[in-house]
Design a protein around this motif. Structure first.
Motif, PDB file in Angstrom:
ATOM      1  N   ARG A   1       0.857  -1.191   0.000  1.00  0.00           N
ATOM      2  CA  ARG A   1       0.000   0.000   0.000  1.00  0.00           C
ATOM      3  C   ARG A   1       0.892   1.240   0.000  1.00  0.00           C
ATOM      4  O   ARG A   1       1.899   1.285   0.731  1.00  0.00           O
ATOM      5  CB  ARG A   1      -0.913  -0.015   1.215  1.00  0.00           C
ATOM      6  CG  ARG A   1      -1.965   1.061   1.196  1.00  0.00           C
ATOM      7  CD  ARG A   1      -3.104   0.755   2.146  1.00  0.00           C
ATOM      8  NE  ARG A   1      -2.682   0.566   3.521  1.00  0.00           N
ATOM      9  CZ  ARG A   1      -3.511   0.205   4.491  1.00  0.00           C
ATOM     10  NH1 ARG A   1      -4.790  -0.001   4.248  1.00  0.00           N
ATOM     11  NH2 ARG A   1      -3.059   0.047   5.717  1.00  0.00           N
ATOM     12  N   GLU A   2       0.504   2.236  -0.803  1.00  0.00           N
ATOM     13  CA  GLU A   2       1.330   3.431  -0.935  1.00  0.00           C
ATOM     14  C   GLU A   2       0.499   4.700  -0.760  1.00  0.00           C
ATOM     15  O   GLU A   2      -0.699   4.724  -1.040  1.00  0.00           O
ATOM     16  CB  GLU A   2       2.021   3.463  -2.307  1.00  0.00           C
ATOM     17  CG  GLU A   2       1.071   3.568  -3.474  1.00  0.00           C
ATOM     18  CD  GLU A   2       1.778   3.801  -4.809  1.00  0.00           C
ATOM     19  OE1 GLU A   2       3.009   3.991  -4.806  1.00  0.00           O
ATOM     20  OE2 GLU A   2       1.092   3.820  -5.834  1.00  0.00           O
ATOM     21  N   PHE A   3       1.166   5.749  -0.334  1.00  0.00           N
ATOM     22  CA  PHE A   3       0.546   7.055  -0.189  1.00  0.00           C
ATOM     23  C   PHE A   3       0.213   7.627  -1.558  1.00  0.00           C
ATOM     24  O   PHE A   3       1.018   7.529  -2.491  1.00  0.00           O
ATOM     25  CB  PHE A   3       1.513   7.981   0.551  1.00  0.00           C
ATOM     26  CG  PHE A   3       1.077   9.412   0.612  1.00  0.00           C
ATOM     27  CD1 PHE A   3       1.549  10.333  -0.313  1.00  0.00           C
ATOM     28  CD2 PHE A   3       0.203   9.847   1.593  1.00  0.00           C
ATOM     29  CE1 PHE A   3       1.170  11.652  -0.263  1.00  0.00           C
ATOM     30  CE2 PHE A   3      -0.194  11.166   1.649  1.00  0.00           C
ATOM     31  CZ  PHE A   3       0.291  12.068   0.710  1.00  0.00           C
ATOM     32  N   VAL A   4      -0.953   8.260  -1.683  1.00  0.00           N
ATOM     33  CA  VAL A   4      -1.345   8.918  -2.930  1.00  0.00           C
ATOM     34  C   VAL A   4      -1.450  10.430  -2.720  1.00  0.00           C
ATOM     35  O   VAL A   4      -0.828  11.205  -3.441  1.00  0.00           O
ATOM     36  CB  VAL A   4      -2.692   8.379  -3.440  1.00  0.00           C
ATOM     37  CG1 VAL A   4      -3.131   9.144  -4.695  1.00  0.00           C
ATOM     38  CG2 VAL A   4      -2.606   6.892  -3.723  1.00  0.00           C
ATOM     39  N   ALA A   5      -2.246  10.827  -1.732  1.00  0.00           N
ATOM     40  CA  ALA A   5      -2.477  12.256  -1.505  1.00  0.00           C
ATOM     41  C   ALA A   5      -2.904  12.468  -0.053  1.00  0.00           C
ATOM     42  O   ALA A   5      -3.533  11.593   0.539  1.00  0.00           O
ATOM     43  CB  ALA A   5      -3.550  12.782  -2.448  1.00  0.00           C
ATOM     44  N   GLY A   6      -2.581  13.635   0.491  1.00  0.00           N
ATOM     45  CA  GLY A   6      -2.949  13.917   1.872  1.00  0.00           C
ATOM     46  C   GLY A   6      -3.067  15.409   2.125  1.00  0.00           C
ATOM     47  O   GLY A   6      -2.561  16.226   1.339  1.00  0.00           O
ATOM     48  N   LEU A   7      -3.763  15.740   3.198  1.00  0.00           N
ATOM     49  CA  LEU A   7      -3.974  17.118   3.606  1.00  0.00           C
ATOM     50  C   LEU A   7      -3.195  17.416   4.883  1.00  0.00           C
ATOM     51  O   LEU A   7      -2.976  16.532   5.714  1.00  0.00           O
ATOM     52  CB  LEU A   7      -5.456  17.377   3.863  1.00  0.00           C
ATOM     53  CG  LEU A   7      -6.386  17.352   2.658  1.00  0.00           C
ATOM     54  CD1 LEU A   7      -7.843  17.367   3.106  1.00  0.00           C
ATOM     55  CD2 LEU A   7      -6.106  18.506   1.729  1.00  0.00           C
ATOM     56  N   SER A   8      -2.816  18.685   5.029  1.00  0.00           N
ATOM     57  CA  SER A   8      -2.188  19.129   6.262  1.00  0.00           C
ATOM     58  C   SER A   8      -3.260  19.294   7.336  1.00  0.00           C
ATOM     59  O   SER A   8      -4.459  19.273   7.051  1.00  0.00           O
ATOM     60  CB  SER A   8      -1.484  20.462   6.032  1.00  0.00           C
ATOM     61  OG  SER A   8      -2.434  21.459   5.668  1.00  0.00           O
TER      62      SER A   8
END
Length: 124
Positions: A45-52
């Motif tokens: 599983r990998e990171f795609v997008a995120g918010l602060s």
């Protein structure tokens, strides 16, 4: 407690667009940074997008920059991932997550709450 439910996945041809939604129960979701991860068959599983935490900064993995956009509607308690110019390599199960504490936005260990995932298949 926060319960997350993803929707919007499906089969799409390369070059097309999809918008994933992450509906949350629990009033604190609107204050937690949301993120999207994905897991392709046979891969980690990998990171795609995120918010602060403030919600005014977005983070993306290099392979989706310029094509994907993460957002959150606090009034609807929902996070979104708008995906465009889809490629076959975007094929994966996509998971919504929320971070209740500190930690690295890119690290899945930082995230407290997870949805069950929604499948995205992109055909060439």
């Amino acid at each position: 407690q926060v319960h997350l439910v993803e929707s919007g996945g499906g089969l799409m041809q390369a070059g097309g667009s999809l918008t994933l939604s992450c509906a949350a129960s629990g009033r604190l979701f609107s204050t937690y940074p949301a993120a999207w991860f994905r897991q392709a068959p046979g891969k980690e599983r990998e990171f795609v997008a995120g918010l602060s935490w403030s919600g005014d900064r977005q983070f993306y993995t290099d392979s989706v920059k310029g094509r994907f956009a993460i957002s959150r509607d606090s009034a609807k308690n929902t996070a979104y991932l708008q995906m465009s110019s889809l490629k076959p390599e975007d094929t994966a199960f996509y998971y919504c997550a929320a971070r209740a504490g500190g930690g690295n936005v890119y690290d899945q260990k930082s995230y407290t709450y997870w949805g069950q995932g929604t499948n995205v298949t992109v055909s060439s």
